[in-house]
Design a protein around this motif. Structure first.
Motif, PDB file in Angstrom:
ATOM      1  N   ALA A 169     -40.738  -7.946 123.751  1.00 41.75           N
ATOM      2  CA  ALA A 169     -39.524  -7.479 123.072  1.00 41.75           C
ATOM      3  C   ALA A 169     -39.475  -8.032 121.639  1.00 41.75           C
ATOM      4  CB  ALA A 169     -38.279  -7.828 123.886  1.00 41.75           C
ATOM      5  N   CYS A 170     -38.336  -8.638 121.265  1.00 40.62           N
ATOM      6  CA  CYS A 170     -38.169  -9.052 119.865  1.00 40.62           C
ATOM      7  C   CYS A 170     -39.132 -10.146 119.440  1.00 40.62           C
ATOM      8  CB  CYS A 170     -36.747  -9.527 119.629  1.00 40.62           C
ATOM      9  SG  CYS A 170     -35.649  -8.140 119.531  1.00 40.62           S
ATOM     10  N   SER A 171     -39.769 -10.808 120.383  1.00 36.27           N
ATOM     11  CA  SER A 171     -40.721 -11.864 120.005  1.00 36.27           C
ATOM     12  C   SER A 171     -42.161 -11.360 120.043  1.00 36.27           C
ATOM     13  CB  SER A 171     -40.544 -13.079 120.911  1.00 36.27           C
ATOM     14  OG  SER A 171     -39.318 -13.698 120.627  1.00 36.27           O
ATOM     15  N   GLY A 223     -23.763  -8.558 124.148  1.00 30.36           N
ATOM     16  CA  GLY A 223     -24.008  -9.135 122.820  1.00 30.36           C
ATOM     17  C   GLY A 223     -23.440 -10.531 122.629  1.00 30.36           C
ATOM     18  N   ARG A 224     -22.198 -10.719 123.121  1.00 30.85           N
ATOM     19  CA  ARG A 224     -21.555 -12.035 122.962  1.00 30.85           C
ATOM     20  C   ARG A 224     -22.330 -13.135 123.672  1.00 30.85           C
ATOM     21  NH1 ARG A 224     -16.012 -12.440 120.840  1.00 30.85           N
ATOM     22  NH2 ARG A 224     -16.552 -11.421 118.885  1.00 30.85           N
ATOM     23  N   LYS A 225     -22.728 -12.816 124.947  1.00 33.59           N
ATOM     24  CA  LYS A 225     -23.474 -13.810 125.744  1.00 33.59           C
ATOM     25  C   LYS A 225     -24.805 -14.122 125.075  1.00 33.59           C
ATOM     26  CE  LYS A 225     -21.714 -12.919 130.372  1.00 33.59           C
ATOM     27  NZ  LYS A 225     -21.997 -12.239 131.625  1.00 33.59           N
ATOM     28  N   ALA A 263     -31.222  -9.893 113.737  1.00 30.79           N
ATOM     29  CA  ALA A 263     -30.375  -9.141 114.668  1.00 30.79           C
ATOM     30  C   ALA A 263     -28.927  -9.176 114.224  1.00 30.79           C
ATOM     31  CB  ALA A 263     -30.487  -9.700 116.083  1.00 30.79           C
ATOM     32  N   ASN A 264     -28.528 -10.285 113.635  1.00 33.00           N
ATOM     33  CA  ASN A 264     -27.116 -10.459 113.361  1.00 33.00           C
ATOM     34  C   ASN A 264     -26.942 -11.503 112.247  1.00 33.00           C
ATOM     35  OD1 ASN A 264     -24.529 -11.945 113.701  1.00 33.00           O
ATOM     36  ND2 ASN A 264     -24.189 -10.325 115.196  1.00 33.00           N
ATOM     37  N   ILE A 265     -26.223 -11.123 111.202  1.00 30.75           N
ATOM     38  CA  ILE A 265     -26.079 -12.006 110.032  1.00 30.75           C
ATOM     39  C   ILE A 265     -25.415 -13.340 110.411  1.00 30.75           C
ATOM     40  CG2 ILE A 265     -23.858 -10.981 109.320  1.00 30.75           C
ATOM     41  CD1 ILE A 265     -24.682 -11.382 106.428  1.00 30.75           C
ATOM     42  N   GLY A 280     -35.025 -13.010 121.108  1.00 26.83           N
ATOM     43  CA  GLY A 280     -34.449 -11.786 121.668  1.00 26.83           C
ATOM     44  C   GLY A 280     -34.614 -11.690 123.163  1.00 26.83           C
ATOM     45  N   ALA A 281     -34.811 -10.449 123.608  1.00 18.91           N
ATOM     46  CA  ALA A 281     -34.814 -10.163 125.044  1.00 18.91           C
ATOM     47  C   ALA A 281     -35.863 -11.000 125.748  1.00 18.91           C
ATOM     48  CB  ALA A 281     -35.069  -8.685 125.274  1.00 18.91           C
ATOM     49  N   GLY A 282     -35.567 -11.286 126.987  1.00 13.31           N
ATOM     50  CA  GLY A 282     -36.459 -12.124 127.818  1.00 13.31           C
ATOM     51  C   GLY A 282     -35.690 -13.154 128.615  1.00 13.31           C
TER      52      GLY A 282
HETATM   53  N1  CO8 Z   1     -16.622  -0.204 116.318  1.00 12.02           N
HETATM   54  C1  CO8 Z   1     -15.408  -0.796 116.440  1.00 12.02           C
HETATM   55  N2  CO8 Z   1     -15.115  -1.721 117.368  1.00 12.02           N
HETATM   56  C2  CO8 Z   1     -16.106  -2.062 118.223  1.00 12.02           C
HETATM   57  C3  CO8 Z   1     -17.387  -1.488 118.161  1.00 12.02           C
HETATM   58  C4  CO8 Z   1     -17.624  -0.509 117.151  1.00 12.02           C
HETATM   59  N3  CO8 Z   1     -18.825   0.085 117.023  1.00 12.02           N
HETATM   60  N4  CO8 Z   1     -18.147  -2.028 119.125  1.00 12.02           N
HETATM   61  C5  CO8 Z   1     -17.397  -2.921 119.777  1.00 12.02           C
HETATM   62  N5  CO8 Z   1     -16.149  -2.940 119.248  1.00 12.02           N
HETATM   63  C6  CO8 Z   1     -15.000  -3.735 119.659  1.00 12.02           C
HETATM   64  C7  CO8 Z   1     -15.100  -4.187 121.099  1.00 12.02           C
HETATM   65  O1  CO8 Z   1     -14.586  -3.200 121.953  1.00 12.02           O
HETATM   66  C8  CO8 Z   1     -14.272  -5.454 121.113  1.00 12.02           C
HETATM   67  O2  CO8 Z   1     -12.918  -5.114 121.196  1.00 12.02           O
HETATM   68  P1  CO8 Z   1     -11.893  -6.072 122.005  1.00 12.02           P
HETATM   69  O3  CO8 Z   1     -11.922  -7.376 121.267  1.00 12.02           O
HETATM   70  O4  CO8 Z   1     -10.628  -5.322 121.884  1.00 12.02           O
HETATM   71  O5  CO8 Z   1     -12.443  -6.165 123.380  1.00 12.02           O
HETATM   72  C9  CO8 Z   1     -14.513  -6.045 119.720  1.00 12.02           C
HETATM   73  O6  CO8 Z   1     -14.969  -4.965 118.900  1.00 12.02           O
HETATM   74  C10 CO8 Z   1     -15.530  -7.155 119.719  1.00 12.02           C
HETATM   75  O7  CO8 Z   1     -16.713  -6.695 120.452  1.00 12.02           O
HETATM   76  P2  CO8 Z   1     -17.930  -7.617 120.766  1.00 12.02           P
HETATM   77  O8  CO8 Z   1     -17.441  -8.893 121.378  1.00 12.02           O
HETATM   78  O9  CO8 Z   1     -18.962  -6.834 121.506  1.00 12.02           O
HETATM   79  O10 CO8 Z   1     -18.458  -7.857 119.271  1.00 12.02           O
HETATM   80  P3  CO8 Z   1     -19.302  -9.037 118.690  1.00 12.02           P
HETATM   81  O11 CO8 Z   1     -18.521  -9.709 117.647  1.00 12.02           O
HETATM   82  O12 CO8 Z   1     -19.957  -9.861 119.746  1.00 12.02           O
HETATM   83  O13 CO8 Z   1     -20.481  -8.227 117.934  1.00 12.02           O
HETATM   84  C11 CO8 Z   1     -22.803  -7.662 118.311  1.00 12.02           C
HETATM   85  C12 CO8 Z   1     -21.350  -7.379 118.670  1.00 12.02           C
HETATM   86  C13 CO8 Z   1     -22.999  -7.268 116.845  1.00 12.02           C
HETATM   87  C14 CO8 Z   1     -23.698  -6.831 119.200  1.00 12.02           C
HETATM   88  C15 CO8 Z   1     -23.086  -9.165 118.477  1.00 12.02           C
HETATM   89  O14 CO8 Z   1     -22.625  -9.620 119.727  1.00 12.02           O
HETATM   90  C16 CO8 Z   1     -24.557  -9.529 118.348  1.00 12.02           C
HETATM   91  O15 CO8 Z   1     -25.246  -9.151 117.425  1.00 12.02           O
HETATM   92  N6  CO8 Z   1     -25.034 -10.365 119.266  1.00 12.02           N
HETATM   93  C17 CO8 Z   1     -26.421 -10.845 119.225  1.00 12.02           C
HETATM   94  C18 CO8 Z   1     -27.232  -9.853 119.881  1.00 12.02           C
HETATM   95  C19 CO8 Z   1     -28.691 -10.085 119.682  1.00 12.02           C
HETATM   96  O16 CO8 Z   1     -29.166 -10.851 118.911  1.00 12.02           O
HETATM   97  N7  CO8 Z   1     -29.408  -9.356 120.441  1.00 12.02           N
HETATM   98  C20 CO8 Z   1     -30.807  -9.348 120.362  1.00 12.02           C
HETATM   99  C21 CO8 Z   1     -31.144  -7.994 120.782  1.00 12.02           C
HETATM  100  S1  CO8 Z   1     -32.528  -7.409 120.059  1.00 12.02           S
HETATM  101  C22 CO8 Z   1     -33.818  -7.627 121.178  1.00 12.02           C
HETATM  102  O17 CO8 Z   1     -33.910  -8.498 121.945  1.00 12.02           O
HETATM  103  C23 CO8 Z   1     -34.825  -6.563 121.162  1.00 12.02           C
HETATM  104  C24 CO8 Z   1     -34.737  -5.756 122.362  1.00 12.02           C
HETATM  105  C25 CO8 Z   1     -35.769  -4.720 122.324  1.00 12.02           C
HETATM  106  C26 CO8 Z   1     -35.586  -3.735 121.223  1.00 12.02           C
HETATM  107  C27 CO8 Z   1     -35.275  -2.414 121.712  1.00 12.02           C
HETATM  108  C28 CO8 Z   1     -35.352  -1.348 120.639  1.00 12.02           C
HETATM  109  C29 CO8 Z   1     -34.288  -0.305 120.838  1.00 12.02           C
END
Ligand code: CO8
Length: 373
Positions: free
Chosen positions: A155-157, A262-264, A299-301, A359-361
């Motif tokens: 995945a991301c690594s 995402g949060r976790k 992934a996230n600023i 990332g994922a894993g």
């Molecule tokens: N617009 C408006 N509001 C939204 C939206 C949106 N698009 N999305 C969610 N909300 C709302 C939610 O409903 C929530 O509302 P409430 O508070 O009323 O419940 C509120 O906004 C907050 O939602 P979240 O808690 O979900 O928001 P976060 O502040 O946590 O931000 C992120 C979401 C940006 C996803 C953030 O959690 C994040 O970036 N986390 C890190 C994730 C990360 O690093 N992941 C790595 C993944 S990448 C990887 O491993 C590669 C995988 C393989 C690649 C695959 C290719 C496709």
């Protein structure tokens, strides 16, 4: 132990750009259509009404402003909500190999090498477009490289784990000049109807050339001083698409798509990342002030700022922990390599830096680098 360096890097960036404004406009049209079509069920409480997405949320929560995609058609059509493109015939390169050729060529020029010098190609990405024959072997043929080639996925690594495989192959004597490519064709795996994740990914391909310091002739090269890889199982980032899907009596409409808590992920990965980087700094006796650059996973600023703060013990200064996710979005394993490729020139010989993916894993891949020439 043999000194091994990264002697070249390259990035292929697709021409098409999708801005947050475009993405949110089509998503919100989709929401209107869905809610109108399902009005009765929504009023009866049987179906949950969809909520609008917002550019403000996306930029604040992730730092993403736009992304590059290979195929824009369909993504912005509220009746389609996915990229649409024809399956290429067997005599045509698949998208991932085509992207890899372009990135590899740039990396080869930078390293002052030709394809004939390459004796190992590793194609490492979060998704591999077909299981076999390996994409890397098709790339090997297309470039005219020798030796051997294989595909891998962490995945991301994927990129950092592949670079560590390259280092081990060079030290173990099974290869002398290695090409690592990371064609991240992420857009087909994005669920563009999901408010939580429709904005996260973009397409790109990165490439690096890894070789022994003694064979490197590039103007600049970066010695790999240390490598630390770490994995810990988590279901918080998942994709379940598989070759066994057609055997299942039940159909999972979510299976082809990326999904995450995402949060976790944010909370659980950060300490792991900080531990891995700190552990490698301690082992190599690198002080925070010795680190001139942090090329971190993109992934996230907010996550990057947190990680940089934890490692440096202070806020990162402008340019110290470069961000590319504003224009590229999350490009899985390619993100930290784009940051490296675009921001490595500011270092002087002897400067140390960290390149780290996560990332994922879960998976974390940390490379400690030092400008060698
Ligand atoms: N617009 C408006 N509001 C939204 C939206 C949106 N698009 N999305 C969610 N909300 C709302 C939610 O409903 C929530 O509302 P409430 O508070 O009323 O419940 C509120 O906004 C907050 O939602 P979240 O808690 O979900 O928001 P976060 O502040 O946590 O931000 C992120 C979401 C940006 C996803 C953030 O959690 C994040 O970036 N986390 C890190 C994730 C990360 O690093 N992941 C790595 C993944 S990448 C990887 O491993 C590669 C995988 C393989 C690649 C695959 C290719 C496709």
């Amino acid at each position: 132990m043999k000194k091994v360096v990264i002697s070249g890097s390259g990035v292929f960036t697709p021409e098409s750009i999708v801005t947050n404004e475009e993405l949110v406009a089509s998503f919100n049209q989709y929401v209107d259509l869905f809610n109108a079509e399902n009005a009765e069920a929504i009023n009866a409480g049987e179906v949950a009404a969809l909520e609008y997405s917002s550019c403000e949320f996306i930029e604040k929560a992730s730092g993403i402003k736009s992304r590059h995609v290979l195929y824009k058609d369909g993504i912005l059509d509220p009746n389609t909500m996915q990229p649409v493109f024809h399956k290429r015939p067997e005599d045509q390169l698949p998208e991932m190999v085509e992207m890899a050729v372009a990135a590899a060529k740039e990396a080869l020029v930078q390293a002052g090498k030709t394809a004939a010098d390459i004796d190992l190609i590793i194609c490492a990405a979060s998704n591999i477009q077909r299981p076999y024959p390996a994409l890397s072997i098709e790339l090997q043929k297309e470039l005219g490289a020798g030796g051997y080639a294989f595909d891998m996925n962490v995945a991301c690594s994927s990129a950092t784990f592949a670079i560590s495989n390259a280092v081990n192959a060079i030290r173990g004597g099974t290869a002398s000049v290695v090409l690592v490519v990371n064609p991240e064709f992420a857009s087909p795996q994005v669920n563009y109807t999901s408010r939580d994740s429709h904005f996260i990914f973009g397409d790109v391909c990165t490439a690096t050339i890894i070789e022994a310091a003694e064979t490197a002739t590039a103007e600049n090269s970066y010695e790999i001083l240390g490598m630390k890889l770490k994995t810990e199982f988590s279901n918080n980032i998942r994709c379940d698409v598989s070759y066994v899907d057609h055997c299942h009596p039940e159909v999972d409409p979510e299976a082809p798509f990326f999904r995450q808590q995402g949060r976790k992920v944010f909370k659980e990965l950060l300490p792991l990342v900080a531990d891995v980087i700190q552990g490698e700094m301690d082992r190599l006796q690198i002080a925070p002030d010795d680190l001139k650059r942090l090329w971190l996973h993109q992934a996230n600023i907010n996550m990057n700022i947190f990680a940089a703060r934890k490692i440096l013990g202070r806020d990162p200064e402008a340019g110290e922990a470069p961000l590319v996710l504003d224009t590229y979005a999350n490009t899985a394993s390619a993100g930290s390599i784009i940051a490296f490729h675009q921001n490595k020139q500011g270092l002087v010989v002897g400067d140390k830096a960290v390149l780290c993916s996560f990332g994922a894993g879960y998976s974390v891949g940390c490379l400690m680098l030092q400008r060698n020439r």
